[in-house]
Design an enzyme around this catalytic site. Structure first.
Site, PDB file in Angstrom:
ATOM      1  N   GLU A   1       5.105 -82.541 -42.708  1.00 18.22           N
ATOM      2  CA  GLU A   1       6.093 -83.196 -42.040  1.00 18.22           C
ATOM      3  C   GLU A   1       7.333 -82.151 -41.497  1.00 18.22           C
ATOM      4  O   GLU A   1       8.326 -82.537 -41.493  1.00 18.22           O
ATOM      5  CB  GLU A   1       6.499 -84.337 -42.736  1.00 18.22           C
ATOM      6  CG  GLU A   1       5.352 -85.329 -43.000  1.00 18.22           C
ATOM      7  CD  GLU A   1       5.881 -86.647 -43.529  1.00 18.22           C
ATOM      8  OE1 GLU A   1       5.338 -87.771 -43.364  1.00 18.22           O
ATOM      9  OE2 GLU A   1       6.644 -86.686 -44.500  1.00 18.22           O
TER      10      GLU A   1
ATOM     11  N   GLU B   1      -2.012 -89.310 -43.790  1.00 21.20           N
ATOM     12  CA  GLU B   1      -1.316 -90.337 -44.396  1.00 21.20           C
ATOM     13  C   GLU B   1      -1.107 -91.838 -43.847  1.00 21.20           C
ATOM     14  O   GLU B   1      -0.428 -91.875 -42.903  1.00 21.20           O
ATOM     15  CB  GLU B   1       0.150 -90.048 -44.861  1.00 21.20           C
ATOM     16  CG  GLU B   1       0.151 -88.893 -45.787  1.00 21.20           C
ATOM     17  CD  GLU B   1       1.649 -88.632 -46.211  1.00 21.20           C
ATOM     18  OE1 GLU B   1       2.585 -89.480 -45.937  1.00 21.20           O
ATOM     19  OE2 GLU B   1       1.958 -87.388 -46.925  1.00 21.20           O
TER      20      GLU B   1
END
Length: 580
Positions: A156, A232
Protein backbone atom coordinates in the site's frame (compact mmCIF):
# COMPACT_ATOMS: atom_id res chain seq x y z
CA UNK A 1 7.04 -26.16 -11.67
CA UNK A 2 6.69 -22.78 -13.31
CA UNK A 3 4.38 -19.94 -12.25
CA UNK A 4 4.01 -17.01 -14.63
CA UNK A 5 2.23 -13.68 -14.83
CA UNK A 6 1.00 -12.92 -18.33
CA UNK A 7 -2.51 -11.87 -19.38
CA UNK A 8 -3.54 -14.09 -16.48
CA UNK A 9 -1.76 -16.39 -14.07
CA UNK A 10 -0.31 -19.61 -15.47
CA UNK A 11 0.97 -22.74 -13.71
CA UNK A 12 3.10 -24.85 -16.07
CA UNK A 13 1.50 -22.98 -18.99
CA UNK A 14 -2.05 -23.78 -17.84
CA UNK A 15 -4.37 -20.95 -16.69
CA UNK A 16 -4.43 -20.77 -12.88
CA UNK A 17 -6.94 -18.93 -10.69
CA UNK A 18 -5.54 -17.89 -7.33
CA UNK A 19 -8.02 -18.47 -4.49
CA UNK A 20 -6.08 -17.57 -1.39
CA UNK A 21 -6.55 -16.70 2.26
CA UNK A 22 -4.44 -14.71 4.71
CA UNK A 23 -3.01 -16.43 7.79
CA UNK A 24 -0.30 -14.56 9.67
CA UNK A 25 1.94 -17.25 11.16
CA UNK A 26 3.04 -14.79 13.88
CA UNK A 27 -0.56 -14.40 15.08
CA UNK A 28 -1.22 -18.14 15.49
CA UNK A 29 0.59 -20.57 17.79
CA UNK A 30 2.59 -23.01 15.61
CA UNK A 31 0.81 -26.03 17.10
CA UNK A 32 -2.30 -24.82 15.23
CA UNK A 33 -0.74 -23.95 11.87
CA UNK A 34 -1.68 -27.31 10.38
CA UNK A 35 -5.28 -27.01 11.55
CA UNK A 36 -5.71 -23.56 10.02
CA UNK A 37 -4.06 -24.58 6.74
CA UNK A 38 -6.19 -27.74 6.49
CA UNK A 39 -9.32 -25.65 6.99
CA UNK A 40 -8.12 -23.21 4.34
CA UNK A 41 -7.71 -26.02 1.83
CA UNK A 42 -11.07 -27.52 2.83
CA UNK A 43 -12.68 -24.16 1.99
CA UNK A 44 -11.48 -24.59 -1.58
CA UNK A 45 -8.44 -22.31 -1.46
CA UNK A 46 -5.30 -23.33 -3.35
CA UNK A 47 -3.00 -20.69 -1.84
CA UNK A 48 -2.15 -19.15 1.52
CA UNK A 49 -0.79 -15.61 1.93
CA UNK A 50 1.18 -14.16 4.82
CA UNK A 51 3.04 -11.02 5.71
CA UNK A 52 6.51 -11.27 7.26
CA UNK A 53 6.96 -8.95 10.25
CA UNK A 54 10.43 -7.37 10.36
CA UNK A 55 10.07 -6.21 13.97
CA UNK A 56 9.52 -9.80 15.10
CA UNK A 57 12.43 -11.28 13.17
CA UNK A 58 14.95 -8.57 14.12
CA UNK A 59 13.78 -7.37 17.56
CA UNK A 60 17.18 -5.79 18.18
CA UNK A 61 19.57 -4.57 15.53
CA UNK A 62 21.55 -7.55 14.27
CA UNK A 63 19.77 -10.12 16.47
CA UNK A 64 17.54 -12.32 14.34
CA UNK A 65 14.84 -14.79 15.38
CA UNK A 66 13.27 -17.53 13.28
CA UNK A 67 12.24 -19.98 16.00
CA UNK A 68 8.88 -21.12 17.38
CA UNK A 69 6.07 -18.88 16.19
CA UNK A 70 8.60 -17.06 13.97
CA UNK A 71 9.69 -20.14 12.01
CA UNK A 72 8.38 -18.85 8.69
CA UNK A 73 10.26 -21.56 6.77
CA UNK A 74 8.38 -24.26 8.68
CA UNK A 75 5.05 -22.52 8.01
CA UNK A 76 5.73 -22.28 4.27
CA UNK A 77 6.96 -25.89 4.03
CA UNK A 78 3.90 -27.11 5.92
CA UNK A 79 1.64 -25.30 3.45
CA UNK A 80 3.51 -26.98 0.62
CA UNK A 81 3.16 -30.40 2.23
CA UNK A 82 -0.60 -29.85 2.32
CA UNK A 83 -0.66 -28.99 -1.39
CA UNK A 84 -1.06 -25.24 -0.97
CA UNK A 85 0.86 -22.56 -2.84
CA UNK A 86 2.17 -19.54 -0.92
CA UNK A 87 2.23 -15.79 -1.51
CA UNK A 88 4.79 -14.04 0.72
CA UNK A 89 4.68 -10.34 1.55
CA UNK A 90 8.10 -9.67 3.10
CA UNK A 91 8.14 -5.92 2.45
CA UNK A 92 9.83 -3.95 5.26
CA UNK A 93 6.44 -2.35 6.03
CA UNK A 94 3.31 -4.52 6.27
CA UNK A 95 0.64 -2.32 7.97
CA UNK A 96 -1.54 -5.28 9.13
CA UNK A 97 -2.76 -3.40 12.24
CA UNK A 98 0.62 -4.48 13.62
CA UNK A 99 2.92 -2.42 15.83
CA UNK A 100 4.55 0.27 13.63
CA UNK A 101 3.39 -1.67 10.59
CA UNK A 102 6.14 -4.22 11.23
CA UNK A 103 9.00 -1.73 11.18
CA UNK A 104 11.39 -2.32 14.10
CA UNK A 105 11.21 0.51 16.66
CA UNK A 106 14.99 0.58 17.06
CA UNK A 107 15.03 2.49 13.76
CA UNK A 108 13.64 5.43 15.75
CA UNK A 109 16.73 5.54 17.96
CA UNK A 110 18.47 7.25 15.04
CA UNK A 111 17.83 10.98 14.72
CA UNK A 112 16.54 12.00 11.30
CA UNK A 113 15.40 8.48 10.37
CA UNK A 114 13.08 8.43 7.35
CA UNK A 115 10.95 5.39 6.56
CA UNK A 116 10.00 3.89 3.21
CA UNK A 117 11.93 6.26 0.95
CA UNK A 118 15.35 6.31 -0.69
CA UNK A 119 17.16 7.35 2.48
CA UNK A 120 20.55 5.60 2.72
CA UNK A 121 20.56 4.91 6.51
CA UNK A 122 17.14 3.24 6.21
CA UNK A 123 18.16 1.33 3.08
CA UNK A 124 21.25 0.01 4.87
CA UNK A 125 19.09 -1.54 7.61
CA UNK A 126 16.68 -3.04 5.04
CA UNK A 127 19.55 -4.58 3.09
CA UNK A 128 21.12 -6.12 6.19
CA UNK A 129 17.75 -7.62 7.17
CA UNK A 130 17.01 -8.85 3.66
CA UNK A 131 20.41 -10.51 3.33
CA UNK A 132 19.39 -12.78 6.23
CA UNK A 133 15.69 -13.15 5.33
CA UNK A 134 16.01 -13.79 1.60
CA UNK A 135 18.60 -16.52 2.18
CA UNK A 136 15.85 -18.38 4.04
CA UNK A 137 13.12 -17.66 1.49
CA UNK A 138 15.17 -18.36 -1.64
CA UNK A 139 14.93 -22.19 -1.51
CA UNK A 140 11.16 -21.99 -0.87
CA UNK A 141 10.37 -20.55 -4.33
CA UNK A 142 8.40 -22.66 -6.77
CA UNK A 143 11.23 -22.74 -9.32
CA UNK A 144 13.43 -24.17 -6.54
CA UNK A 145 10.95 -26.91 -5.68
CA UNK A 146 9.09 -24.95 -2.99
CA UNK A 147 5.50 -23.65 -2.84
CA UNK A 148 6.12 -19.85 -3.02
CA UNK A 149 4.67 -18.42 -6.24
CA UNK A 150 4.88 -14.68 -5.67
CA UNK A 151 6.37 -12.02 -3.34
CA UNK A 152 5.48 -8.42 -2.64
CA UNK A 153 8.04 -5.57 -2.74
CA UNK A 154 6.03 -2.92 -0.84
CA UNK A 155 2.61 -2.66 0.76
CA UNK A 156 0.00 0.00 0.00
CA UNK A 157 2.85 2.32 -0.87
CA UNK A 158 0.62 4.68 -2.83
CA UNK A 159 -1.09 5.49 0.47
CA UNK A 160 2.22 6.70 1.91
CA UNK A 161 4.61 8.08 -0.72
CA UNK A 162 5.53 8.00 -4.41
CA UNK A 163 9.31 7.47 -4.43
CA UNK A 164 9.80 5.27 -7.48
CA UNK A 165 13.56 5.14 -6.90
CA UNK A 166 12.87 3.44 -3.57
CA UNK A 167 10.48 0.90 -5.11
CA UNK A 168 12.99 0.12 -7.86
CA UNK A 169 15.72 -0.31 -5.24
CA UNK A 170 13.57 -2.83 -3.34
CA UNK A 171 12.80 -4.75 -6.53
CA UNK A 172 16.45 -4.83 -7.57
CA UNK A 173 17.60 -5.85 -4.09
CA UNK A 174 15.23 -8.82 -4.02
CA UNK A 175 16.43 -9.91 -7.46
CA UNK A 176 20.05 -9.47 -6.40
CA UNK A 177 19.43 -11.69 -3.37
CA UNK A 178 18.02 -14.53 -5.46
CA UNK A 179 14.26 -13.91 -5.58
CA UNK A 180 13.16 -15.14 -8.99
CA UNK A 181 9.38 -15.60 -8.63
CA UNK A 182 7.05 -12.85 -9.89
CA UNK A 183 6.95 -9.71 -7.74
CA UNK A 184 3.90 -7.61 -6.93
CA UNK A 185 2.64 -4.49 -5.21
CA UNK A 186 -0.78 -3.94 -3.60
CA UNK A 187 -2.62 -0.63 -3.38
CA UNK A 188 -6.07 0.84 -3.14
CA UNK A 189 -7.87 0.91 -6.52
CA UNK A 190 -7.62 4.66 -7.15
CA UNK A 191 -5.59 6.81 -9.51
CA UNK A 192 -3.21 8.29 -6.93
CA UNK A 193 -2.68 5.07 -5.01
CA UNK A 194 -1.92 2.91 -8.03
CA UNK A 195 0.25 5.49 -9.77
CA UNK A 196 2.17 6.23 -6.58
CA UNK A 197 2.63 2.66 -5.42
CA UNK A 198 3.56 0.70 -8.55
CA UNK A 199 6.49 0.34 -10.93
CA UNK A 200 6.89 -1.17 -14.36
CA UNK A 201 7.65 -4.86 -14.54
CA UNK A 202 5.98 -5.63 -11.22
CA UNK A 203 2.41 -6.96 -11.00
CA UNK A 204 -0.05 -4.38 -9.64
CA UNK A 205 -2.77 -5.78 -7.38
CA UNK A 206 -5.50 -3.98 -5.46
CA UNK A 207 -6.92 -4.05 -1.93
CA UNK A 208 -10.62 -3.42 -1.36
CA UNK A 209 -13.74 -4.80 0.30
CA UNK A 210 -16.57 -3.84 -2.06
CA UNK A 211 -17.50 -2.60 -5.57
CA UNK A 212 -15.53 -5.36 -7.29
CA UNK A 213 -16.50 -4.43 -10.86
CA UNK A 214 -15.51 -0.80 -10.31
CA UNK A 215 -12.19 -1.71 -8.67
CA UNK A 216 -11.25 -4.36 -11.22
CA UNK A 217 -12.40 -2.03 -13.98
CA UNK A 218 -9.97 0.63 -12.87
CA UNK A 219 -7.19 -1.92 -12.38
CA UNK A 220 -7.72 -3.29 -15.91
CA UNK A 221 -7.46 0.22 -17.37
CA UNK A 222 -4.36 0.92 -15.32
CA UNK A 223 -2.67 -2.34 -16.38
CA UNK A 224 -4.33 -3.73 -19.54
CA UNK A 225 -3.64 -7.38 -20.37
CA UNK A 226 -2.60 -8.14 -16.79
CA UNK A 227 -4.21 -10.50 -14.26
CA UNK A 228 -6.87 -8.98 -12.01
CA UNK A 229 -6.04 -9.74 -8.39
CA UNK A 230 -7.57 -8.48 -5.16
CA UNK A 231 -4.66 -8.98 -2.78
CA UNK A 232 -6.80 -8.06 0.22
CA UNK A 233 -10.51 -8.74 -0.01
CA UNK A 234 -11.60 -7.14 3.26
CA UNK A 235 -14.35 -9.45 4.48
CA UNK A 236 -14.34 -7.97 8.00
CA UNK A 237 -12.56 -5.30 10.02
CA UNK A 238 -10.52 -4.80 13.17
CA UNK A 239 -11.48 -3.44 16.59
CA UNK A 240 -10.01 -0.57 18.61
CA UNK A 241 -10.23 -0.13 22.37
CA UNK A 242 -13.26 2.00 23.12
CA UNK A 243 -15.34 0.87 20.13
CA UNK A 244 -18.99 0.41 21.06
CA UNK A 245 -19.01 -3.16 19.71
CA UNK A 246 -17.07 -5.75 17.73
CA UNK A 247 -16.87 -4.88 14.03
CA UNK A 248 -18.88 -7.22 11.80
CA UNK A 249 -19.02 -7.13 8.00
CA UNK A 250 -22.03 -7.45 5.72
CA UNK A 251 -22.06 -11.16 4.87
CA UNK A 252 -24.72 -10.97 2.15
CA UNK A 253 -22.85 -8.20 0.36
CA UNK A 254 -19.54 -10.08 0.69
CA UNK A 255 -21.08 -13.18 -0.89
CA UNK A 256 -22.09 -11.27 -3.99
CA UNK A 257 -18.74 -9.49 -4.22
CA UNK A 258 -16.86 -12.78 -3.93
CA UNK A 259 -18.91 -14.38 -6.70
CA UNK A 260 -18.18 -11.47 -9.02
CA UNK A 261 -14.50 -11.42 -8.02
CA UNK A 262 -14.02 -15.09 -8.89
CA UNK A 263 -15.86 -14.55 -12.16
CA UNK A 264 -13.54 -11.71 -13.15
CA UNK A 265 -10.22 -12.51 -11.49
CA UNK A 266 -8.35 -13.74 -8.43
CA UNK A 267 -8.74 -13.28 -4.71
CA UNK A 268 -6.91 -13.34 -1.40
CA UNK A 269 -9.23 -13.21 1.62
CA UNK A 270 -8.14 -10.75 4.28
CA UNK A 271 -8.39 -12.41 6.73
CA UNK A 272 -9.01 -16.14 6.43
CA UNK A 273 -8.09 -16.26 10.11
CA UNK A 274 -7.05 -13.11 11.94
CA UNK A 275 -5.53 -14.63 15.05
CA UNK A 276 -4.20 -12.65 18.00
CA UNK A 277 -2.04 -9.57 18.68
CA UNK A 278 0.01 -11.35 21.31
CA UNK A 279 2.22 -9.32 23.63
CA UNK A 280 2.54 -5.62 22.87
CA UNK A 281 2.18 -6.11 19.11
CA UNK A 282 -1.16 -4.43 18.45
CA UNK A 283 -0.99 -1.45 16.14
CA UNK A 284 -2.96 1.78 16.29
CA UNK A 285 -4.48 4.36 13.99
CA UNK A 286 -4.55 8.12 14.28
CA UNK A 287 -7.14 10.24 12.53
CA UNK A 288 -9.21 12.37 14.92
CA UNK A 289 -7.30 10.82 17.81
CA UNK A 290 -5.29 7.79 18.88
CA UNK A 291 -7.16 4.49 18.56
CA UNK A 292 -5.04 1.51 19.67
CA UNK A 293 -6.24 -1.90 18.49
CA UNK A 294 -7.46 -4.60 20.85
CA UNK A 295 -5.61 -7.84 21.53
CA UNK A 296 -7.97 -9.95 19.42
CA UNK A 297 -7.45 -9.78 15.66
CA UNK A 298 -10.61 -11.80 15.02
CA UNK A 299 -11.41 -9.42 12.12
CA UNK A 300 -14.82 -11.09 11.63
CA UNK A 301 -12.75 -13.46 9.49
CA UNK A 302 -13.74 -16.73 7.83
CA UNK A 303 -12.39 -18.58 10.88
CA UNK A 304 -12.74 -17.09 14.35
CA UNK A 305 -9.72 -15.99 16.36
CA UNK A 306 -9.49 -19.50 17.84
CA UNK A 307 -10.04 -21.28 14.50
CA UNK A 308 -13.74 -22.11 14.64
CA UNK A 309 -15.65 -22.54 11.36
CA UNK A 310 -18.23 -19.79 10.83
CA UNK A 311 -21.35 -19.22 8.75
CA UNK A 312 -19.15 -17.06 6.52
CA UNK A 313 -16.94 -20.11 5.93
CA UNK A 314 -19.91 -22.27 4.91
CA UNK A 315 -21.35 -19.68 2.53
CA UNK A 316 -18.03 -18.81 0.91
CA UNK A 317 -17.33 -22.50 0.39
CA UNK A 318 -20.51 -22.82 -1.70
CA UNK A 319 -19.46 -19.89 -3.89
CA UNK A 320 -15.93 -21.22 -4.37
CA UNK A 321 -17.46 -24.56 -5.34
CA UNK A 322 -18.89 -22.89 -8.44
CA UNK A 323 -15.38 -22.22 -9.72
CA UNK A 324 -13.38 -25.29 -8.66
CA UNK A 325 -13.84 -28.71 -7.16
CA UNK A 326 -13.60 -28.60 -3.37
CA UNK A 327 -11.21 -31.25 -2.01
CA UNK A 328 -12.21 -33.45 0.88
CA UNK A 329 -9.85 -32.74 3.76
CA UNK A 330 -9.61 -34.62 7.04
CA UNK A 331 -8.88 -32.28 9.96
CA UNK A 332 -6.10 -33.83 12.00
CA UNK A 333 -5.67 -31.51 15.01
CA UNK A 334 -7.77 -32.22 18.09
CA UNK A 335 -8.78 -28.86 19.55
CA UNK A 336 -11.21 -28.38 22.43
CA UNK A 337 -12.45 -25.50 24.55
CA UNK A 338 -12.21 -25.89 28.32
CA UNK A 339 -13.73 -23.95 31.22
CA UNK A 340 -11.18 -23.96 34.06
CA UNK A 341 -13.42 -21.92 36.34
CA UNK A 342 -12.69 -19.06 38.73
CA UNK A 343 -9.15 -18.35 39.92
CA UNK A 344 -8.74 -16.25 43.08
CA UNK A 345 -5.80 -13.88 43.50
CA UNK A 346 -3.06 -15.72 45.36
CA UNK A 347 -0.32 -13.10 45.61
CA UNK A 348 0.06 -9.42 44.83
CA UNK A 349 2.72 -6.74 44.97
CA UNK A 350 2.83 -3.06 44.01
CA UNK A 351 4.97 -1.92 41.08
CA UNK A 352 6.71 0.68 43.25
CA UNK A 353 7.81 -2.10 45.64
CA UNK A 354 9.58 -4.15 42.95
CA UNK A 355 10.69 -1.40 40.59
CA UNK A 356 14.40 -1.81 41.31
CA UNK A 357 14.21 -5.58 40.72
CA UNK A 358 12.55 -5.14 37.33
CA UNK A 359 14.62 -2.27 35.94
CA UNK A 360 18.00 -0.61 36.33
CA UNK A 361 17.47 3.17 36.40
CA UNK A 362 19.10 5.43 33.82
CA UNK A 363 19.70 8.98 34.99
CA UNK A 364 19.40 12.03 32.77
CA UNK A 365 18.72 15.75 33.05
CA UNK A 366 15.70 15.51 30.75
CA UNK A 367 13.45 12.47 30.28
CA UNK A 368 14.26 10.43 27.20
CA UNK A 369 11.99 8.29 25.02
CA UNK A 370 12.07 4.50 25.09
CA UNK A 371 13.98 4.16 21.85
CA UNK A 372 16.91 6.26 23.09
CA UNK A 373 17.14 3.91 26.08
CA UNK A 374 17.17 0.74 23.99
CA UNK A 375 13.54 -0.13 24.75
CA UNK A 376 10.83 -0.90 22.19
CA UNK A 377 7.63 -2.01 23.96
CA UNK A 378 5.78 -1.92 27.25
CA UNK A 379 5.97 0.80 29.88
CA UNK A 380 8.52 3.27 31.17
CA UNK A 381 8.52 4.99 34.55
CA UNK A 382 10.11 8.43 35.08
CA UNK A 383 11.02 9.22 38.71
CA UNK A 384 12.13 12.53 40.25
CA UNK A 385 11.89 14.51 43.48
CA UNK A 386 10.04 17.80 43.71
CA UNK A 387 12.90 19.56 45.46
CA UNK A 388 11.88 23.12 44.52
CA UNK A 389 8.10 22.77 44.83
CA UNK A 390 5.51 22.57 47.57
CA UNK A 391 2.46 22.79 45.32
CA UNK A 392 1.74 21.33 41.89
CA UNK A 393 -0.34 23.87 39.96
CA UNK A 394 0.44 23.30 36.28
CA UNK A 395 1.82 20.31 34.41
CA UNK A 396 2.57 19.56 30.78
CA UNK A 397 4.39 16.56 29.31
CA UNK A 398 6.09 17.73 26.15
CA UNK A 399 6.66 15.23 23.37
CA UNK A 400 4.82 12.47 25.25
CA UNK A 401 3.10 9.42 23.75
CA UNK A 402 0.61 7.69 24.43
CA UNK A 403 -0.80 7.50 27.96
CA UNK A 404 0.73 8.79 31.20
CA UNK A 405 -0.23 8.27 34.84
CA UNK A 406 1.18 10.83 37.27
CA UNK A 407 1.79 10.06 40.95
CA UNK A 408 2.98 12.34 43.76
CA UNK A 409 4.11 10.68 46.98
CA UNK A 410 2.87 7.39 45.45
CA UNK A 411 -0.67 8.75 45.16
CA UNK A 412 -2.48 9.04 41.80
CA UNK A 413 -2.79 12.63 40.60
CA UNK A 414 -3.93 12.53 36.97
CA UNK A 415 -4.02 10.23 33.92
CA UNK A 416 -3.46 11.83 30.51
CA UNK A 417 -3.88 10.24 27.08
CA UNK A 418 -3.19 11.36 23.54
CA UNK A 419 -4.24 15.02 23.01
CA UNK A 420 -4.46 15.61 26.75
CA UNK A 421 -0.68 15.23 26.80
CA UNK A 422 -0.36 18.26 24.51
CA UNK A 423 -2.16 20.65 26.85
CA UNK A 424 -1.03 22.23 30.08
CA UNK A 425 -3.08 20.72 32.87
CA UNK A 426 -4.27 22.81 35.84
CA UNK A 427 -3.80 20.90 39.11
CA UNK A 428 -4.08 21.57 42.84
CA UNK A 429 -1.77 19.18 44.69
CA UNK A 430 0.09 20.06 47.89
CA UNK A 431 3.02 18.12 49.36
CA UNK A 432 6.21 18.52 51.37
CA UNK A 433 9.18 19.80 49.46
CA UNK A 434 11.23 16.87 48.18
CA UNK A 435 8.24 14.62 47.57
CA UNK A 436 8.55 11.90 44.94
CA UNK A 437 6.96 12.28 41.51
CA UNK A 438 6.50 9.25 39.26
CA UNK A 439 5.16 9.23 35.71
CA UNK A 440 4.24 5.82 34.29
CA UNK A 441 3.96 5.99 30.49
CA UNK A 442 2.54 3.16 28.38
CA UNK A 443 3.23 2.51 24.71
CA UNK A 444 -0.32 1.64 23.65
CA UNK A 445 0.87 0.38 20.25
CA UNK A 446 2.56 2.40 17.55
CA UNK A 447 0.52 3.81 14.67
CA UNK A 448 0.77 1.44 11.70
CA UNK A 449 -0.69 3.49 8.83
CA UNK A 450 -0.44 6.86 7.09
CA UNK A 451 1.67 9.89 7.86
CA UNK A 452 2.55 9.46 11.55
CA UNK A 453 4.91 6.49 11.19
CA UNK A 454 8.01 8.56 11.85
CA UNK A 455 6.46 10.22 14.94
CA UNK A 456 6.19 7.06 17.03
CA UNK A 457 8.81 7.50 19.72
CA UNK A 458 7.24 6.41 22.99
CA UNK A 459 7.58 7.73 26.50
CA UNK A 460 8.57 11.40 26.98
CA UNK A 461 10.94 12.94 24.43
CA UNK A 462 10.57 16.66 25.19
CA UNK A 463 10.45 17.25 28.90
CA UNK A 464 8.22 17.93 31.89
CA UNK A 465 6.98 21.53 32.18
CA UNK A 466 6.02 22.02 35.81
CA UNK A 467 4.65 25.23 37.38
CA UNK A 468 6.00 27.30 34.50
CA UNK A 469 9.51 25.84 34.22
CA UNK A 470 11.34 22.72 33.04
CA UNK A 471 11.81 20.15 35.76
CA UNK A 472 15.20 18.46 35.62
CA UNK A 473 16.84 15.42 37.12
CA UNK A 474 15.17 12.11 36.26
CA UNK A 475 15.66 8.45 36.94
CA UNK A 476 14.21 6.45 34.07
CA UNK A 477 13.05 2.85 34.51
CA UNK A 478 12.41 0.93 31.25
CA UNK A 479 9.71 -1.69 31.85
CA UNK A 480 9.41 -4.05 28.87
CA UNK A 481 8.16 -6.63 31.42
CA UNK A 482 10.22 -9.43 29.94
CA UNK A 483 11.72 -10.44 33.30
CA UNK A 484 8.79 -11.16 35.62
CA UNK A 485 10.70 -14.07 37.12
CA UNK A 486 12.33 -11.35 39.26
CA UNK A 487 9.05 -10.40 40.97
CA UNK A 488 9.09 -10.72 44.75
CA UNK A 489 5.50 -11.07 45.92
CA UNK A 490 6.53 -10.89 49.57
CA UNK A 491 7.03 -7.15 49.22
CA UNK A 492 4.50 -4.42 49.96
CA UNK A 493 1.13 -4.06 48.25
CA UNK A 494 -0.99 -0.91 48.30
CA UNK A 495 -4.51 -0.66 46.91
CA UNK A 496 -5.23 1.82 44.14
CA UNK A 497 -1.75 1.67 42.59
CA UNK A 498 -0.22 -0.24 39.64
CA UNK A 499 0.47 -3.78 40.80
CA UNK A 500 1.18 -7.37 39.84
CA UNK A 501 -1.27 -10.17 40.69
CA UNK A 502 -0.45 -13.87 40.61
CA UNK A 503 -2.77 -16.82 40.03
CA UNK A 504 -2.10 -20.54 39.67
CA UNK A 505 -4.27 -23.45 38.63
CA UNK A 506 -3.95 -27.15 37.89
CA UNK A 507 -4.90 -28.42 34.45
CA UNK A 508 -5.81 -32.11 34.16
CA UNK A 509 -5.91 -31.55 30.40
CA UNK A 510 -5.06 -28.59 28.19
CA UNK A 511 -7.34 -26.85 25.76
CA UNK A 512 -8.30 -23.43 24.46
CA UNK A 513 -9.84 -21.12 27.03
CA UNK A 514 -10.76 -17.46 27.39
CA UNK A 515 -9.57 -15.24 30.22
CA UNK A 516 -12.40 -13.15 31.65
CA UNK A 517 -11.08 -9.98 33.28
CA UNK A 518 -14.41 -8.61 34.54
CA UNK A 519 -13.80 -6.43 37.57
CA UNK A 520 -10.30 -5.43 36.47
CA UNK A 521 -9.19 -2.14 34.93
CA UNK A 522 -6.35 -2.07 32.44
CA UNK A 523 -3.12 -3.92 31.90
CA UNK A 524 -1.43 -6.94 30.41
CA UNK A 525 -1.54 -10.71 31.06
CA UNK A 526 1.30 -13.24 31.21
CA UNK A 527 0.61 -17.00 31.05
CA UNK A 528 3.49 -19.30 31.96
CA UNK A 529 5.85 -16.48 31.06
CA UNK A 530 4.22 -15.67 27.69
CA UNK A 531 2.79 -12.20 27.16
CA UNK A 532 -0.79 -12.97 26.13
CA UNK A 533 -1.75 -9.35 25.43
CA UNK A 534 -3.54 -6.33 26.84
CA UNK A 535 -6.88 -6.08 28.64
CA UNK A 536 -8.94 -2.93 29.23
CA UNK A 537 -12.37 -2.65 30.74
CA UNK A 538 -13.51 -0.06 28.16
CA UNK A 539 -13.98 -2.96 25.69
CA UNK A 540 -15.23 -4.03 23.28
CA UNK A 541 -13.10 -7.12 23.98
CA UNK A 542 -14.15 -8.67 27.30
CA UNK A 543 -12.10 -11.88 27.27
CA UNK A 544 -8.64 -12.78 25.99
CA UNK A 545 -8.10 -15.91 23.92
CA UNK A 546 -5.65 -18.29 25.60
CA UNK A 547 -4.54 -21.06 23.21
CA UNK A 548 -4.24 -24.49 24.77
CA UNK A 549 -0.59 -24.99 23.70
CA UNK A 550 0.41 -22.16 26.06
CA UNK A 551 -0.81 -24.24 29.00
CA UNK A 552 0.85 -27.23 30.66
CA UNK A 553 -0.51 -30.42 32.14
CA UNK A 554 -0.34 -29.75 35.85
CA UNK A 555 0.49 -26.39 37.40
CA UNK A 556 0.08 -23.16 35.44
CA UNK A 557 0.82 -19.56 36.38
CA UNK A 558 -0.95 -16.36 35.32
CA UNK A 559 0.35 -12.89 36.21
CA UNK A 560 -1.67 -9.74 35.62
CA UNK A 561 -0.05 -6.32 35.61
CA UNK A 562 -2.88 -3.87 36.34
CA UNK A 563 -2.13 -0.14 36.12
CA UNK A 564 -5.30 1.65 37.24
CA UNK A 565 -5.67 0.33 40.77
CA UNK A 566 -8.92 -1.39 39.76
CA UNK A 567 -8.33 -4.97 40.83
CA UNK A 568 -10.84 -7.75 41.26
CA UNK A 569 -10.66 -10.63 43.70
CA UNK A 570 -10.43 -13.20 40.91
CA UNK A 571 -10.32 -13.91 37.19
CA UNK A 572 -12.00 -16.74 35.28
CA UNK A 573 -11.05 -19.04 32.41
CA UNK A 574 -14.16 -19.71 30.34
CA UNK A 575 -14.92 -21.87 27.30
CA UNK A 576 -16.57 -19.12 25.25
CA UNK A 577 -15.11 -15.91 23.82
CA UNK A 578 -16.52 -12.42 24.33
CA UNK A 579 -15.00 -9.92 21.92
CA UNK A 580 -17.92 -7.51 22.21
Amino acid sequence: MKFEVRDRFYMDDEPFKIISGSIHYFRVVPEYWRDRLEKLKALGCNTVETYIAWNMHEPEKGRFRFDGMLDVERFVKLAGELGLYVILRPSPYICAEWELGGLPPWLLSEDGMRFRVYYPPYLKHVREYYEVLMAKLRPLQIDQGGPVIMMQIENEYGSYANDKKYLEWLRDLMRELGITVPLCTSDGPTHDMLHGGTIDGVLATANFGSRVEEAFGYLSKFRPNSPLMCMEFWIGWFDAWGNEKHMIGDLEMAEGELDKMLELGNVNFYMFEGGTNFGFMNGANYYEGLTPDVTSYDYDAILTEDGQITEKYRRFKKIIGKYREIPKIELTTDIKRIDYGVLPVQEKVSLFSVLEELSAPIENTFPQPMEKLGQSYGYILYHTDLRTEEHLRRLQLRGANDRAQVFVDKKPVVTLMDKELLEERELDVSFDRGADMDILVENLGRVNFALRLEEQRKGISGGVWLNGHWHNGWRQYPLPLDNLDKLDFSKDYQEGLPAFYRFTFEAAETGDTFLDFAGWGKGVVFVNGVNLGRFWDIGPQKRLYLPGPLLKDGSNEIILFETEGRAGASIALRNEPDIG
